[in-house]
Scaffold this active site. Structure first.
Site, short mmCIF file in Angstrom:
data_model
loop_
_atom_site.label_atom_id
_atom_site.label_comp_id
_atom_site.label_asym_id
_atom_site.label_seq_id
_atom_site.Cartn_x
_atom_site.Cartn_y
_atom_site.Cartn_z
N ALA A 140 0.85 -1.20 0.00
CA ALA A 140 0.00 0.00 0.00
C ALA A 140 0.88 1.24 0.00
CB ALA A 140 -0.92 0.01 1.22
N ALA A 142 0.41 5.43 0.63
CA ALA A 142 -0.45 6.56 0.99
C ALA A 142 0.38 7.84 0.99
CB ALA A 142 -1.09 6.32 2.35
N ASP A 296 -10.67 5.68 13.02
CA ASP A 296 -10.66 5.50 11.56
C ASP A 296 -10.99 4.05 11.23
OD1 ASP A 296 -10.38 6.20 8.91
OD2 ASP A 296 -8.21 5.91 8.87
#
Length: 567
Positions: A140, A142, A296
């Site tokens: 990932a 970000a 979150d």
């Protein structure tokens, strides 16, 4: 004032970034805002002329859509700001919040060689002395960090979070610029004060700086692990603190599937209703018992494990709930369950959501009428039929309508609960979200009437009364002394006076500017008549040049007047 000047000086050092921000705003049709903030000096005059008169057509995107596209183009800091603002419809209104929710924190990955260099610099060891295996590609990427999978030398499967090179400097630069812009908005755009631009930037700076400190995330994770050490069905990863720094986070890898991957969960034979109950129970424990919750909880941060347990990841954003707020929230849940409108309104007042200047009797009457329009149809329904997400959305809209002040932590709680209800319905369409909350709410209310709790409250109240009795004579003596010395000062606040002064200054400046242009035009005519200086085709060069300068200044003045919207 010194702080403001310091910010502005530091902003000018980053003039290229400021110019880029202004150009992007112009590109998406925010030229009027640029002019109102007096940022036009960062744009070449030719480009300002080019953008003059380019107003959005009826078919063009709406203002929220254009602002979302501008934030996406401006990069990580503005994407993060938009994501934070998307949780605050009470500050920026619902259309902007809904549009900002569409922004995804996806950016191209940086080279793994950089990541390895950061790992070695942060740990002080070569890669080979830490990892048996480290994936060559990130799983990932970000705006703040990249995530890798790896295996330590002792065989532990881990997840690595490596901070992007230079991201701290970039975000700090943007925070400085945003702070200056917020101050300019409050100074030149009086309507913006309602949205509290400086407060928004402060909240953004506080949140993003915490996310940049991975040791803070590690502490959050360890606290969650302690809170859930006796809960078998919830897994919190172990932090490998020997390799964790403010730019590098190494934690245990949880082997599971995303909680929204329904086909894979079904293939594994897991009980979806049980998973929904475990996840929601875990959150009510965090909010209503621990007062410390994962803020979150999107599907990428919650995993269903093969043995039927649930694992949580990514603890960069957390929220805290005070005991008083937990108590009031429990009463709010019970008021909703029992459809007690009056009690619900009293809980909002007790939470401090109602501005001080509001007439409480009028507020109770009007807010109850608005709330009843939504909640009355719920009479006669079962708990299963209640839509908690719709309820929270409506209450937020009512809060905006009545200009209520919603604390940021309460907004985070609402956001988390809405996400959880959606996940619960995806896992189990028959899942009863509000019924799951009832035992925790009842437990908190019972805790409120526990003898030890009542004694503690009474003790605090007696101490406050004692302090008041002890200090009151001294305060009265001080007031009398000031009265005798004629030293009483009354502070008066003139509402709207600053705006009037600014408008008068702007008008006088335009009049002065117009007089200067008129004087230049008159001088040009005189130079032509007297044939002053060199002549070109029978015309005075100096006169012609003066006329050109006056013409450009006149166009500039006209553009600024049109952009201000006040002809």
């Amino acid at each position: 004032m010194p702080f403001n000047l310091l910010i502005l000086r530091r902003t000018y050092k980053n003039v290229n970034r400021v110019r880029h921000i202004v150009n992007v705003l112009l590109k998406y049709g925010f030229g009027k805002i640029v002019d109102q903030l007096h940022l036009g000096r960062f744009v070449p005059f030719r480009k300002r002329l080019k953008t003059f008169g380019q107003w959005p057509s009826l078919k063009s995107p709406t203002v929220p859509e254009r602002l979302r596209m501008a934030f996406a183009e401006l990069g990580p800091s503005f994407i993060k700001l938009a994501q934070i603002l998307s949780t605050r419809p009470d500050l920026i209104t619902r259309p902007f919040a809904d549009e900002f929710k569409k922004l995804q924190d996806r950016v191209p990955p940086f080279p793994t060689e950089y990541a390895k260099k950061i790992i070695e610099e942060e740990t002080g060891r070569p890669i080979e002395e830490i990892f048996y295996r480290l994936d060559a590609e990130p799983v990932a990427a970000a705006s703040i960090a990249q995530v890798y999978h790896g295996t330590l030398l002792d065989g532990s499967e881990v997840v690595l979070k490596v901070q992007r090179p230079g991201i701290r400097d970039q975000i700090e630069t943007d925070i400085i610029i945003l702070t200056a812009v917020a101050q300019l908005m409050e100074r030149y755009i009086s309507e913006s004060i309602f949205y509290n631009p400086s407060g928004i930037v402060e909240e953004f700076a506080r949140t993003v700086r915490k996310e940049l400190d991975f040791t803070e995330e590690a502490r959050n994770c360890n606290r969650f692990k302690r809170n859930f050490e006796n809960v078998h069905d919830v897994v919190i990863p172990k932090i490998h603190s020997e390799f964790t720094t403010d730019k590098l986070l190494v934690m245990e890898r949880i082997d599971g599937v995303r909680i929204d991957n329904i086909p894979e969960i079904t293939r594994l034979g897991l009980n979806r209703g049980r998973l929904a109950r475990i996840g929601v129970d875990a959150y009510f424990k965090q909010v209503l018992e621990d007062g410390f919750f994962h803020a979150d909880p999107h599907a990428g941060n919650i995993f269903a494990l093969k043995d039927g347990r649930i694992g949580f990841m990514d603890f960069g954003i957390v929220g805290r709930v005070t005991p008083e707020l937990r108590e009031t929230m429990a009463n709010t849940f019970l008021a909703l369950i029992h459809k007690d409108f009056d009690r619900l309104i009293e809980q909002y007042i007790e939470l401090g959501l109602v501005p001080e200047h509001v007439d409480l009797d009028v507020f109770r009457r009007e807010f109850r009428m608005d709330l009843a329009d939504f909640l009355e149809p719920l009479y006669g329904r079962t708990l299963k039929e209640l839509n908690f997400a719709e309820y929270m959305d409506t209450v937020t809209r009512l809060a905006i309508k009545h200009k209520m002040k919603i604390p940021s932590d309460l907004i985070l709680v609402n956001k988390a609960m809405l996400i959880l209800e959606n996940l619960g319905w995806e896992l189990d369409p028959d899942f009863d979200f509000i019924a799951a909350a009832e035992p925790y709410a009842i437990k908190l209310v019972k805790e409120r009437v526990r003898p030890a709790r009542i004694y503690e409250k009474a003790r605090k109240n007696l101490m406050e009364v004692g302090d008041f009795v002890a200090l009151f004579p001294k305060q009265m003596k001080l007031i009398i002394r000031k009265i005798l010395k004629d030293d009483i000062h009354v502070k008066m606040t003139h509402i709207g006076l600053e705006k009037l002064i600014r408008d008068m200054d702007r008008s006088s400046n335009r009049i002065s500017f117009s007089l200067i242009i008129s004087a230049i035009l008159l001088s040009s005519a005189i130079m032509h008549a007297l044939k002053v200086g060199p002549m070109i085709h029978g015309m005075s060069f100096l006169g012609f040049f003066s006329f050109g300068v006056a013409f450009l200044l006149g166009v500039w003045l006209l553009i600024s007047i049109i952009r201000s919207g006040r002809l």
